[in-house]
Write a protein that holds these residues in place. Structure first.
Motif, short mmCIF file in Angstrom:
data_model
loop_
_atom_site.label_atom_id
_atom_site.label_comp_id
_atom_site.label_asym_id
_atom_site.label_seq_id
_atom_site.Cartn_x
_atom_site.Cartn_y
_atom_site.Cartn_z
N ARG A 90 8.49 -28.40 58.04
CA ARG A 90 9.15 -28.47 59.35
C ARG A 90 8.19 -29.13 60.33
NH1 ARG A 90 12.11 -22.53 59.51
NH2 ARG A 90 10.73 -21.96 57.81
N PRO A 91 8.32 -30.43 60.55
CA PRO A 91 7.35 -31.14 61.40
C PRO A 91 7.35 -30.67 62.85
CG PRO A 91 9.19 -32.57 60.78
CD PRO A 91 9.33 -31.33 59.98
N ARG A 92 8.47 -30.09 63.29
CA ARG A 92 8.54 -29.58 64.67
C ARG A 92 9.35 -28.28 64.66
NH1 ARG A 92 12.06 -33.07 68.38
NH2 ARG A 92 13.61 -31.64 67.53
N PRO A 93 8.71 -27.17 64.30
CA PRO A 93 9.44 -25.90 64.21
C PRO A 93 10.11 -25.54 65.53
CG PRO A 93 7.25 -25.71 63.23
CD PRO A 93 7.28 -27.02 63.95
N VAL A 94 11.33 -25.00 65.43
CA VAL A 94 12.09 -24.56 66.60
C VAL A 94 12.46 -23.10 66.36
CG1 VAL A 94 14.14 -24.92 68.01
CG2 VAL A 94 12.99 -26.88 66.95
N SER A 95 12.13 -22.23 67.32
CA SER A 95 12.31 -20.79 67.10
C SER A 95 13.78 -20.39 66.99
CB SER A 95 11.63 -20.01 68.23
OG SER A 95 12.19 -20.36 69.49
N ASP A 96 14.64 -21.02 67.77
CA ASP A 96 16.07 -20.68 67.74
C ASP A 96 16.88 -21.97 67.78
OD1 ASP A 96 18.42 -19.20 67.76
OD2 ASP A 96 18.41 -18.97 69.94
N PRO A 97 16.88 -22.73 66.68
CA PRO A 97 17.51 -24.05 66.71
C PRO A 97 19.03 -23.99 66.84
CG PRO A 97 16.88 -23.47 64.47
CD PRO A 97 16.31 -22.41 65.36
N ALA A 98 19.57 -24.97 67.54
CA ALA A 98 21.02 -25.10 67.64
C ALA A 98 21.61 -25.58 66.33
CB ALA A 98 21.39 -26.06 68.77
N ALA A 99 20.82 -26.33 65.56
CA ALA A 99 21.27 -26.85 64.26
C ALA A 99 20.04 -27.18 63.44
CB ALA A 99 22.14 -28.09 64.45
N ARG A 100 20.25 -27.29 62.12
CA ARG A 100 19.19 -27.71 61.22
C ARG A 100 19.66 -28.90 60.41
NH1 ARG A 100 18.11 -21.85 60.44
NH2 ARG A 100 16.05 -21.44 61.35
N GLY A 116 8.26 -39.38 61.28
CA GLY A 116 8.66 -39.85 62.61
C GLY A 116 10.09 -39.52 62.99
N TRP A 117 10.91 -39.02 62.08
CA TRP A 117 12.31 -38.75 62.39
C TRP A 117 12.45 -37.62 63.43
CZ3 TRP A 117 16.99 -39.53 58.83
CH2 TRP A 117 16.93 -40.80 58.22
N ALA A 118 11.52 -36.70 63.43
CA ALA A 118 11.63 -35.56 64.36
C ALA A 118 11.66 -36.03 65.81
CB ALA A 118 10.47 -34.59 64.14
N GLU A 119 11.08 -37.20 66.07
CA GLU A 119 11.05 -37.71 67.44
C GLU A 119 12.43 -38.11 67.93
OE1 GLU A 119 8.43 -41.03 67.36
OE2 GLU A 119 6.81 -39.95 66.36
N HIS A 120 13.37 -38.34 67.01
CA HIS A 120 14.66 -38.92 67.39
C HIS A 120 15.83 -37.95 67.35
CE1 HIS A 120 12.50 -42.67 67.29
NE2 HIS A 120 12.28 -42.60 65.99
N GLU A 126 16.27 -28.41 64.44
CA GLU A 126 15.10 -28.29 63.58
C GLU A 126 15.27 -29.19 62.36
OE1 GLU A 126 12.23 -24.73 62.65
OE2 GLU A 126 14.06 -24.52 61.45
N LEU A 127 14.27 -30.04 62.14
CA LEU A 127 14.25 -30.92 60.98
C LEU A 127 13.55 -30.20 59.83
CD1 LEU A 127 15.42 -33.79 60.96
CD2 LEU A 127 13.09 -34.66 61.09
N CYS A 128 14.18 -30.16 58.66
CA CYS A 128 13.61 -29.48 57.49
C CYS A 128 13.53 -30.49 56.35
CB CYS A 128 14.47 -28.29 57.08
SG CYS A 128 14.63 -27.02 58.35
#
Length: 331
Positions: A90-100, A116-120, A126-128
């Motif tokens: 998970r390049p940018r963990p999100v504690s309570d993501p709206a979607a994965r 680099g996809w997490a930037e977009h 949350e990107l997994c």
């Protein structure tokens, strides 16, 4: 020499020695490729030197670490066993993501395909990234050359994370795995993805046909990989590097080549979009459009400039298309 610990300063000196520069030039967050000019061969050299700490000599080269800080964290986890290996990055963990959004890589590849996809994607998504065994932090695990077994392995990893809207996107071999993973969820009556994206892979079917790369001789296989793009020349042209990574390619291609499609599978009750490069010579348009029969909600074929690895040049466009497709399901 083997040890159960390593300091970041020791690694700084080690990397500086391989690069023949002063240690102070290797800052904690300097990117290996973009700032220190560490290519595949230099990474192999660093990996060999790091093996003195008791890790496999190709573990670092295949780990995907991009900075000194990441290298230190990776080695610490390997040496102390504090963090069990997981196929999820998970390049940018999100504690309570709206979607994965779960991303699955191609044969012979790794999660780095999606660097680099997490930037977009939206900040509250949350990107997994799913990584197959035998590469990255899973370097010590045996390769899996059976589609069903790898789907089982990924299923165990994603099952606890299906508590909110989610989507699957897979490129090439990853498309097959994303499709099979969705079929597995359907059979088990588990939550289904809000959307499925398949990239550069023809719809599974009795008439899919094609070559069998895992049976090719080395020279033939390397030529075939070179024609498809996506594999750096250093990997294909250097014998030492090729010997380390060839087993990964052959295992993954065996997974694809030996998988048998079910006869008349039930169409997935999931929106499905197909993506491809306009110049991809490996997949014909008929096989791409054949995905329409495998879903009750076909969202069309989207083409981009480029060949089989077109997505390397279109990360922002692709993530925008994926976000639009999934947004109705995300709060």
């Amino acid at each position: 020499m083997t040890t159960t610990s390593v300091t970041i300063e020791e690694l700084r000196v080690l990397i500086a020695g391989a690069l023949e520069i002063n240690p102070e030039e290797v800052t904690n967050d300097a990117h290996f490729a973009y700032e220190l000019d560490i290519d595949s061969l230099l990474m192999l050299e660093i990996s060999t030197r790091v093996s003195a700490y008791g890790v496999p000599d190709n573990a670092v080269a295949a780990s995907g670490v991009t900075t000194l800080a990441e290298l230190h964290a990776f080695l610490t986890s390997k040496l102390t066993g504090e963090t069990p290996p997981s196929p999820l990055i998970r390049p940018r963990p999100v504690s309570d993501p709206a979607a994965r959004l779960f991303l699955l890589h191609h044969a012979g590849g790794s999660h780095l395909l999606y660097r680099g996809w997490a930037e977009h994607v939206p900040e509250d998504w949350e990107l997994c990234l799913l990584e197959a065994p035998g590469r990255g932090s899973l370097q010590a695990l045996p390769l899996i050359d059976d589609c069903g077994q790898l789907v089982d392995y990924f299923h165990a990893a994603v099952a606890p994370l299906l508590d909110r809207p989610f989507g699957f996107f897979g490129h090439s071999m990853g498309a097959l795995l994303a499709y099979q993973l969705t079929q597995r969820l359907l059979r088990e009556r588990e939550p289904l993805p809000a959307w499925l994206g398949v990239s550069a892979y023809g719809a599974p079917g009795d008439d899919a046909g094609g070559s069998s790369p895992h049976l090719m001789a080395d020279d033939e296989l390397r030529a075939w990989l070179r024609s498809g793009g996506g594999s750096p020349p250093q990997l294909l042209d250097n014998e030492d590097v090729w010997k380390k990574f060839a087993p990964v390619f052959r295992s993954d291609f065996k997974l694809v080549d030996t998988w048998a499609a079910r006869r008349s599978p039930e169409p997935l009750p999931v929106p499905l979009t197909v993506f491809a490069g306009r110049s991809d010579t490996l997949i014909g348009e008929d096989r791409l459009l054949a995905w329409q029969a495998l879903t009750t909600d076909f969202r069309g074929l989207k083409r981009y400039d480029g060949g089989h690895f077109y997505l390397l040049d279109h990360a922002q466009q692709l993530t925008a298309a994926i976000t639009d497709a999934m947004r109705p399901a995300a709060p």
